[in-house]
Write a protein that holds these residues in place. Sequence first.
Motif, PDB file in Angstrom:
ATOM      1  N   LEU A   1       0.856  -1.193   0.000  1.00 33.66           N
ATOM      2  CA  LEU A   1       0.000   0.000   0.000  1.00 33.66           C
ATOM      3  C   LEU A   1       0.888   1.238   0.000  1.00 33.66           C
ATOM      4  CD1 LEU A   1      -2.498  -1.117   2.808  1.00 33.66           C
ATOM      5  CD2 LEU A   1      -3.017  -0.932   0.362  1.00 33.66           C
ATOM      6  N   PRO A   2       0.394   2.348  -0.582  1.00 28.79           N
ATOM      7  CA  PRO A   2       1.188   3.583  -0.587  1.00 28.79           C
ATOM      8  C   PRO A   2       1.348   4.147   0.826  1.00 28.79           C
ATOM      9  CG  PRO A   2      -0.806   3.779  -1.967  1.00 28.79           C
ATOM     10  CD  PRO A   2      -0.913   2.498  -1.225  1.00 28.79           C
ATOM     11  N   ILE A   3       2.547   4.688   1.100  1.00 29.18           N
ATOM     12  CA  ILE A   3       2.781   5.332   2.406  1.00 29.18           C
ATOM     13  C   ILE A   3       3.232   6.787   2.221  1.00 29.18           C
ATOM     14  CG2 ILE A   3       3.238   3.229   3.741  1.00 29.18           C
ATOM     15  CD1 ILE A   3       6.266   3.762   3.331  1.00 29.18           C
ATOM     16  N   GLY A   4       3.074   7.291   0.993  1.00 30.70           N
ATOM     17  CA  GLY A   4       3.502   8.666   0.701  1.00 30.70           C
ATOM     18  C   GLY A   4       4.919   8.702   0.148  1.00 30.70           C
ATOM     19  N   PHE A   5       5.307   9.824  -0.432  1.00 31.20           N
ATOM     20  CA  PHE A   5       6.649  10.046  -0.984  1.00 31.20           C
ATOM     21  C   PHE A   5       7.008   9.018  -2.067  1.00 31.20           C
ATOM     22  CE2 PHE A   5       6.391  11.545   3.352  1.00 31.20           C
ATOM     23  CZ  PHE A   5       6.800  12.864   3.233  1.00 31.20           C
TER      24      PHE A   5
ATOM     25  N   SER B   1       7.398   2.656   6.483  1.00 39.98           N
ATOM     26  CA  SER B   1       6.371   2.903   7.508  1.00 39.98           C
ATOM     27  C   SER B   1       6.828   2.477   8.901  1.00 39.98           C
ATOM     28  CB  SER B   1       5.126   2.094   7.162  1.00 39.98           C
ATOM     29  OG  SER B   1       5.405   0.703   7.293  1.00 39.98           O
ATOM     30  N   GLY B   2       7.814   1.560   8.953  1.00 41.66           N
ATOM     31  CA  GLY B   2       8.249   1.015  10.247  1.00 41.66           C
ATOM     32  C   GLY B   2       7.639  -0.345  10.568  1.00 41.66           C
ATOM     33  N   TYR B   3       6.768  -0.842   9.677  1.00 40.67           N
ATOM     34  CA  TYR B   3       6.062  -2.105   9.952  1.00 40.67           C
ATOM     35  C   TYR B   3       7.022  -3.294  10.057  1.00 40.67           C
ATOM     36  CZ  TYR B   3       2.787  -5.996   9.306  1.00 40.67           C
ATOM     37  OH  TYR B   3       2.077  -7.158   9.445  1.00 40.67           O
TER      38      TYR B   3
ATOM     39  N   ILE C   1      18.318  -2.063  14.102  1.00 41.08           N
ATOM     40  CA  ILE C   1      18.776  -0.776  13.588  1.00 41.08           C
ATOM     41  C   ILE C   1      18.130  -0.647  12.224  1.00 41.08           C
ATOM     42  CG2 ILE C   1      20.817   0.631  13.024  1.00 41.08           C
ATOM     43  CD1 ILE C   1      21.204  -0.585  15.768  1.00 41.08           C
ATOM     44  N   THR C   2      17.373   0.408  12.013  1.00 39.62           N
ATOM     45  CA  THR C   2      16.724   0.573  10.711  1.00 39.62           C
ATOM     46  C   THR C   2      17.065   1.946  10.143  1.00 39.62           C
ATOM     47  OG1 THR C   2      14.611   0.496   9.511  1.00 39.62           O
ATOM     48  CG2 THR C   2      14.498   1.190  11.800  1.00 39.62           C
ATOM     49  N   VAL C   3      17.321   1.953   8.828  1.00 40.21           N
ATOM     50  CA  VAL C   3      17.826   3.162   8.176  1.00 40.21           C
ATOM     51  C   VAL C   3      16.874   3.564   7.047  1.00 40.21           C
ATOM     52  CG1 VAL C   3      19.821   4.147   6.994  1.00 40.21           C
ATOM     53  CG2 VAL C   3      20.170   2.344   8.660  1.00 40.21           C
ATOM     54  N   GLU C   4      16.555   4.849   6.983  1.00 43.04           N
ATOM     55  CA  GLU C   4      15.619   5.358   5.969  1.00 43.04           C
ATOM     56  C   GLU C   4      16.190   6.618   5.321  1.00 43.04           C
ATOM     57  OE1 GLU C   4      12.657   4.483   4.403  1.00 43.04           O
ATOM     58  OE2 GLU C   4      13.029   6.390   3.402  1.00 43.04           O
ATOM     59  N   ARG C   5      15.991   6.726   4.001  1.00 40.43           N
ATOM     60  CA  ARG C   5      16.520   7.863   3.244  1.00 40.43           C
ATOM     61  C   ARG C   5      15.658   9.116   3.371  1.00 40.43           C
ATOM     62  NH1 ARG C   5      15.494   8.462  -1.988  1.00 40.43           N
ATOM     63  NH2 ARG C   5      16.891  10.162  -2.510  1.00 40.43           N
ATOM     64  N   ILE C   6      14.343   8.902   3.510  1.00 35.98           N
ATOM     65  CA  ILE C   6      13.430  10.055   3.500  1.00 35.98           C
ATOM     66  C   ILE C   6      13.136  10.457   4.951  1.00 35.98           C
ATOM     67  CG2 ILE C   6      11.120  10.835   2.773  1.00 35.98           C
ATOM     68  CD1 ILE C   6      11.389   8.807   0.421  1.00 35.98           C
ATOM     69  N   PRO C   7      13.637  11.625   5.372  1.00 36.49           N
ATOM     70  CA  PRO C   7      13.541  12.002   6.786  1.00 36.49           C
ATOM     71  C   PRO C   7      12.105  11.994   7.328  1.00 36.49           C
ATOM     72  CG  PRO C   7      14.974  13.522   5.605  1.00 36.49           C
ATOM     73  CD  PRO C   7      14.365  12.626   4.572  1.00 36.49           C
ATOM     74  N   GLN C   8      11.140  12.407   6.517  1.00 40.53           N
ATOM     75  CA  GLN C   8       9.748  12.442   7.001  1.00 40.53           C
ATOM     76  C   GLN C   8       9.235  11.042   7.326  1.00 40.53           C
ATOM     77  OE1 GLN C   8      10.969  14.033   4.334  1.00 40.53           O
ATOM     78  NE2 GLN C   8       9.828  15.887   3.838  1.00 40.53           N
ATOM     79  N   LEU C   9       9.637  10.062   6.504  1.00 42.81           N
ATOM     80  CA  LEU C   9       9.212   8.684   6.770  1.00 42.81           C
ATOM     81  C   LEU C   9       9.899   8.165   8.024  1.00 42.81           C
ATOM     82  CD1 LEU C   9       9.107   7.029   3.200  1.00 42.81           C
ATOM     83  CD2 LEU C   9       7.174   7.673   4.648  1.00 42.81           C
ATOM     84  N   ALA C  10      11.179   8.477   8.161  1.00 47.22           N
ATOM     85  CA  ALA C  10      11.928   8.048   9.361  1.00 47.22           C
ATOM     86  C   ALA C  10      11.240   8.588  10.612  1.00 47.22           C
ATOM     87  CB  ALA C  10      13.371   8.539   9.277  1.00 47.22           C
TER      88      ALA C  10
END
Length: 211
Positions: free
Chosen positions: A50-54, A86-88, A101-110
């Motif tokens: 499902l879409p989560i934005g960005f 999303s963090g799921y 430890i989880t790493v995300e490129r898009i700060p808003q999603l993080a």
Amino acid sequence: MDLEAARARLIEHLGQEIKDKRVLKAMARIPRELFVLQDYYYAAYEDRPLPIGFGQTISQPFIVALMTEALELKADDKVLELGTGSGYQAAILAELVKRVITVERIPQLAESARKVLEKLGYSNVEVHIAGKTLGWVCEAPYDGIIVTAAAPCVPEALLEQLAIGGCLVIPVGSRWQQELLKVTRLKKKNRIENLGGCRFVPLVGEGAWEE
Ligand code: SAH
């Protein structure tokens, strides 16, 4: 809408293929609706991304279960995820191991993932914003690494962050179509297994795709 009943039906459906009861139990505990956009609450327990934005997506539950099972996790493990989204997936890992430890490129999603994970009480997950190098070198080596975005090849930088005997689960292929690979790091030649076709959003960065 009875989300709990929908969740139970989804887990039962996943159980036809996924044999690791710990993975199914973890997924049965986590409210996926909290990780999707409000417009998609109704679809939170359908077996689809499902879409989560960005322009990003939360993965299909079956693929989440398959990848988690493939990692062969132990309670004491430290695991790295690339692509928090999303963090799921991070929540599922947090149910199964000591440290995530989880790493995300898009700060808003993080940031939004961090909030949901906090709200659900997961104190064993750290969400970081991706740097230039793939992964999160300063906490390496990891007992397992899961990449929830598609890479053009198996990134050497990630194998270097994996402990000997650990598994890296990663979709590898073109931007549009990939094979899900499980790479076990061994002292001599690594073992590679193909878990089947899949479709992920691109992994962006050095050693992966351009934006
Ligand atoms: N595991 C997520 C789904 C991830 S979608 C979930 O459970 O919801 C893939 C994510 O990978 C996207 O959010 C994208 O921004 C992120 N991503 C892409 N390239 C990345 C990189 N080099 N490092 C970290 N995250 C990356």
